[in-house]
Design a protein around this motif. Structure first.
Motif, PDB file in Angstrom:
ATOM      1  N   VAL A 388       0.858  -1.187   0.000  1.00 52.38           N
ATOM      2  CA  VAL A 388       0.000   0.000   0.000  1.00 52.38           C
ATOM      3  C   VAL A 388       0.894   1.237   0.000  1.00 52.38           C
ATOM      4  N   ARG A 389       0.528   2.228  -0.798  1.00 48.51           N
ATOM      5  CA  ARG A 389       1.276   3.487  -0.854  1.00 48.51           C
ATOM      6  C   ARG A 389       0.426   4.624  -0.314  1.00 48.51           C
ATOM      7  N   TRP A 390       1.106   5.559   0.349  1.00 46.02           N
ATOM      8  CA  TRP A 390       0.432   6.741   0.893  1.00 46.02           C
ATOM      9  C   TRP A 390       1.137   7.978   0.337  1.00 46.02           C
ATOM     10  N   ARG A 391       0.589   8.521  -0.735  1.00 49.34           N
ATOM     11  CA  ARG A 391       1.210   9.688  -1.372  1.00 49.34           C
ATOM     12  C   ARG A 391       0.749  10.965  -0.670  1.00 49.34           C
ATOM     13  N   ASP A 392       1.704  11.829  -0.385  1.00 49.29           N
ATOM     14  CA  ASP A 392       1.438  13.063   0.371  1.00 49.29           C
ATOM     15  C   ASP A 392       0.742  12.738   1.686  1.00 49.29           C
ATOM     16  N   GLY A 393       1.113  11.598   2.276  1.00 50.99           N
ATOM     17  CA  GLY A 393       0.373  11.107   3.435  1.00 50.99           C
ATOM     18  C   GLY A 393       0.580  11.887   4.703  1.00 50.99           C
ATOM     19  N   LEU A 394       1.768  12.453   4.904  1.00 56.16           N
ATOM     20  CA  LEU A 394       2.049  13.101   6.182  1.00 56.16           C
ATOM     21  C   LEU A 394       2.648  14.485   5.976  1.00 56.16           C
ATOM     22  N   PRO A 395       2.024  15.512   6.546  1.00 60.31           N
ATOM     23  CA  PRO A 395       2.610  16.853   6.471  1.00 60.31           C
ATOM     24  C   PRO A 395       3.867  16.918   7.326  1.00 60.31           C
ATOM     25  N   GLN A 396       4.818  17.733   6.875  1.00 59.29           N
ATOM     26  CA  GLN A 396       6.031  17.938   7.657  1.00 59.29           C
ATOM     27  C   GLN A 396       5.843  19.166   8.543  1.00 59.29           C
ATOM     28  N   TYR A 397       5.855  18.922   9.832  1.00 64.17           N
ATOM     29  CA  TYR A 397       5.676  20.019  10.788  1.00 64.17           C
ATOM     30  C   TYR A 397       7.010  20.746  10.956  1.00 64.17           C
ATOM     31  N   GLY A 398       7.348  21.545   9.968  1.00 70.83           N
ATOM     32  CA  GLY A 398       8.637  22.209   9.941  1.00 70.83           C
ATOM     33  C   GLY A 398       8.738  23.362  10.924  1.00 70.83           C
ATOM     34  N   ARG A 399       9.904  23.973  10.946  1.00 73.74           N
ATOM     35  CA  ARG A 399      10.120  25.132  11.814  1.00 73.74           C
ATOM     36  C   ARG A 399       9.076  26.208  11.495  1.00 73.74           C
ATOM     37  N   GLY A 400       8.412  26.705  12.525  1.00 71.42           N
ATOM     38  CA  GLY A 400       7.382  27.726  12.346  1.00 71.42           C
ATOM     39  C   GLY A 400       6.009  27.188  11.991  1.00 71.42           C
ATOM     40  N   HIS A 401       5.804  25.865  12.085  1.00 74.73           N
ATOM     41  CA  HIS A 401       4.519  25.284  11.679  1.00 74.73           C
ATOM     42  C   HIS A 401       3.364  25.835  12.503  1.00 74.73           C
ATOM     43  N   THR A 402       3.528  25.922  13.798  1.00 70.04           N
ATOM     44  CA  THR A 402       2.410  26.386  14.630  1.00 70.04           C
ATOM     45  C   THR A 402       2.002  27.811  14.250  1.00 70.04           C
ATOM     46  N   GLU A 403       2.972  28.655  13.953  1.00 70.36           N
ATOM     47  CA  GLU A 403       2.651  30.023  13.551  1.00 70.36           C
ATOM     48  C   GLU A 403       1.931  30.037  12.207  1.00 70.36           C
ATOM     49  N   ARG A 404       2.397  29.194  11.270  1.00 73.76           N
ATOM     50  CA  ARG A 404       1.726  29.120   9.967  1.00 73.76           C
ATOM     51  C   ARG A 404       0.274  28.676  10.122  1.00 73.76           C
ATOM     52  N   ILE A 405       0.034  27.681  10.973  1.00 65.52           N
ATOM     53  CA  ILE A 405      -1.330  27.181  11.144  1.00 65.52           C
ATOM     54  C   ILE A 405      -2.209  28.226  11.813  1.00 65.52           C
ATOM     55  N   GLU A 406      -1.664  28.982  12.743  1.00 70.44           N
ATOM     56  CA  GLU A 406      -2.445  30.066  13.351  1.00 70.44           C
ATOM     57  C   GLU A 406      -2.907  31.051  12.281  1.00 70.44           C
ATOM     58  N   LYS A 407      -2.008  31.393  11.368  1.00 73.35           N
ATOM     59  CA  LYS A 407      -2.364  32.333  10.293  1.00 73.35           C
ATOM     60  C   LYS A 407      -3.361  31.701   9.332  1.00 73.35           C
ATOM     61  N   LEU A 408      -3.164  30.413   9.017  1.00 72.97           N
ATOM     62  CA  LEU A 408      -4.119  29.729   8.135  1.00 72.97           C
ATOM     63  C   LEU A 408      -5.516  29.740   8.751  1.00 72.97           C
ATOM     64  N   GLU A 409      -5.597  29.444  10.041  1.00 73.02           N
ATOM     65  CA  GLU A 409      -6.903  29.418  10.703  1.00 73.02           C
ATOM     66  C   GLU A 409      -7.514  30.810  10.811  1.00 73.02           C
ATOM     67  N   GLU A 410      -6.668  31.836  10.884  1.00 70.23           N
ATOM     68  CA  GLU A 410      -7.196  33.201  10.859  1.00 70.23           C
ATOM     69  C   GLU A 410      -7.867  33.489   9.519  1.00 70.23           C
ATOM     70  N   HIS A 411      -7.223  33.107   8.434  1.00 66.23           N
ATOM     71  CA  HIS A 411      -7.801  33.307   7.099  1.00 66.23           C
ATOM     72  C   HIS A 411      -9.118  32.534   6.961  1.00 66.23           C
ATOM     73  N   VAL A 412      -9.109  31.262   7.353  1.00 56.82           N
ATOM     74  CA  VAL A 412     -10.310  30.435   7.228  1.00 56.82           C
ATOM     75  C   VAL A 412     -11.413  30.963   8.135  1.00 56.82           C
ATOM     76  N   GLY A 413     -11.051  31.491   9.285  1.00 59.36           N
ATOM     77  CA  GLY A 413     -12.048  32.017  10.217  1.00 59.36           C
ATOM     78  C   GLY A 413     -12.860  33.173   9.659  1.00 59.36           C
ATOM     79  N   ARG A 414     -12.345  33.816   8.627  1.00 57.03           N
ATOM     80  CA  ARG A 414     -13.087  34.918   7.999  1.00 57.03           C
ATOM     81  C   ARG A 414     -14.124  34.425   6.992  1.00 57.03           C
ATOM     82  N   LEU A 415     -14.088  33.114   6.702  1.00 58.64           N
ATOM     83  CA  LEU A 415     -15.032  32.543   5.740  1.00 58.64           C
ATOM     84  C   LEU A 415     -16.266  32.026   6.464  1.00 58.64           C
TER      85      LEU A 415
END
Length: 450
Positions: A388-415
């Motif tokens: 079984v293959r899992w393509r793009d299966g796992l996001p890489q929680y790189g340096r600054g990931h939590t900050e990026r997700i906070e900003k992503l959720e801010e954008h989505v929160g306006r929708l």
């Protein structure tokens, strides 16, 4: 008016979203689940191996988090949860096996004794001396795990102890994973002023606690995904969702048309595609999150084969093996040991290494058997196999990931009436995905039901 709500993505996050929507909106709501794979479950997949159910995607969950046990109890599956036996994993490093170090946080030691035998004497001395070296940490900052651990303890600790564990969770390495997202308790200890890395690790290591740490379902994750599907009763549309756009006070999505609200529970690349028009800022952030692909080869052998008395073998970086890990499933799980075959999972693929995942099935099986023979001595012909293959299966929680997700959720929160869930956000494990789905639906319902 009957609500019509769409969930894009049929993995655990999407299934939990559909289930929670059904619970709240009732039997008449039109809940549409859109997924192009032709099956529900996403990275949770149970296949038949040597006549019995066998998980070839995610294998276990942390039982000390409440999300999975609580959901299982809701679905009448509480008694189906099983736990590993007492066998411990090994690490394959420098051409031989070593005991998995105790007293570490994701392979990061609190003292040199934890890694004795795995790293050389010079590295052990460096770990011991780390407490006396000047240390600076700016609260709220983030670095890669490799940068932090390599600077304080040395490269051998990163490659032989940390990488094998991070590879199992994220299909990445310490170079691609940030401290703050992957090791939040360590980041918190550093923020509180730990004087050095050794002290921060000692503070961040969880207490031993009581009872098992991990759990699984006796007949595989299909028990959970089938129950969620049955309870949610969504209209399943096998297609790739496209063309998300605002349509008056609702949303339009190809190929299903107009919906009152939706949950996007998809991978980072798909999230970027879907949000391009509706939320370009969020799409740009999602598009910048790297993903790793992986593959699992499941093998069944005669019960007479002499597998090591270990739950599995993790592979250090730089070894002359193609596989990154071996789960000796029949040794790890007592319920699988009851079968008349022995089962093994061989895992392939780290971030940046897509070539191995793209090998033909026959070559992956050959590599799995070759590497298994190297680390265990078992060179028998399997009685059954699955790939079984899992393509793009796992996001890489790189340096600054939590900050990026906070900003992503801010954008989505306006929708209005659109939410995001899944492994891209706050954890790649099943419990974290369940939590993001429940949170997304709670927010969505405050608008759709209103």
């Amino acid at each position: 008016m009957t609500a019509r709500v769409a969930v894009v993505g049929g993995g655990i996050s999407g299934l939990v979203s559909a289930y929670r929507l059904r619970q709240s909106l009732g039997p008449d709501a039109d809940i549409v689940l859109v997924d192009d794979s032709g099956r529900a479950g996403g990275k949770l997949r149970t296949t038949r191996l040597a006549g019995g159910p066998f998980d070839v995607g995610a294998e276990a969950f942390i039982v000390r988090r409440s999300e999975v046990p609580d959901l299982a109890a809701e679905l009448g599956l509480g008694s189906r949860i099983v736990h590993p036996g007492g066998s411990r994993p090994l690490i394959w490093s420098n051409g031989r096996t070593h005991a998995l170090p105790a007293g570490t946080l994701m392979g990061i030691p609190k003292n040199s004794e934890a890694l004795a035998g795995l790293v050389d004497e010079r590295t052990l001395a460096r770990i011991t001396a780390e407490r006396d070296r000047p240390f600076e940490w700016r609260p709220g900052s983030d670095v890669t795990v490799a940068d932090l651990v390599g600077d304080r303890f040395g490269e051998q600790v990163v490659r032989r102890s940390v990488d094998p564990l991070l590879g199992g969770v994220y299909s990445g390495t310490a170079d691609t994973i940030g401290v703050r997202a992957a090791l939040p308790t360590l980041a918190a200890a550093l923020d509180r002023g730990a004087p050095n890395l050794s002290a921060a690790v000692a503070e961040a290591i969880p207490s031993a606690g009581e009872g098992p740490v991990f759990g699984a379902f006796r007949d595989g994750y299909a028990e959970l995904t089938d129950a969620l599907t049955a309870k949610a009763r969504p209209t399943f549309v096998e297609a790739q969702a496209r063309g998300l756009r605002r349509d008056g006070n609702a949303w339009s999505l190809d190929p299903i048309g107009r919906v009152d609200g939706l949950v996007l529970a998809v991978s980072a690349p798909r999230l970027a595609e879907l949000l391009t028009e509706a939320a370009p800022g969020a799409a740009e952030i999602a598009g910048g999150i790297s993903t790793a692909s992986s593959a699992v080869v499941a093998l069944a052998f005669s019960a007479q084969e002499a597998l090591p008395e270990s739950s599995g073998i993790l592979v250090a970086t730089g070894e002359e093996l193609t596989a990154k890990a071996f789960t000796l499933s029949s040794r790890k799980w007592p319920h699988l040991a009851e079968r008349d075959v022995q089962t093994v999972r061989v895992s392939f693929g780290r971030f940046g290494d897509s070539c191995v995942v793209n090998l033909p099935d026959s070559e992956l099986v050959e590599a799995a058997r070759r590497d298994l023979a190297t680390v265990t001595g078992v060179d028998a012909e399997p009685v059954d196999e699955a790939v079984v293959r899992w393509r793009d299966g796992l996001p890489q929680y790189g340096r600054g990931h939590t900050e990026r997700i906070e900003k992503l959720e801010e954008h989505v929160g306006r929708l209005d009436s659109l939410e995001v869930a899944g492994a891209v956000l706050h954890g790649v494990g099943v419990p974290a995905c369940i939590r993001t789905a429940t949170t997304a639906v709670t927010r969505l319902l405050s608008r759709v039901a209103g």
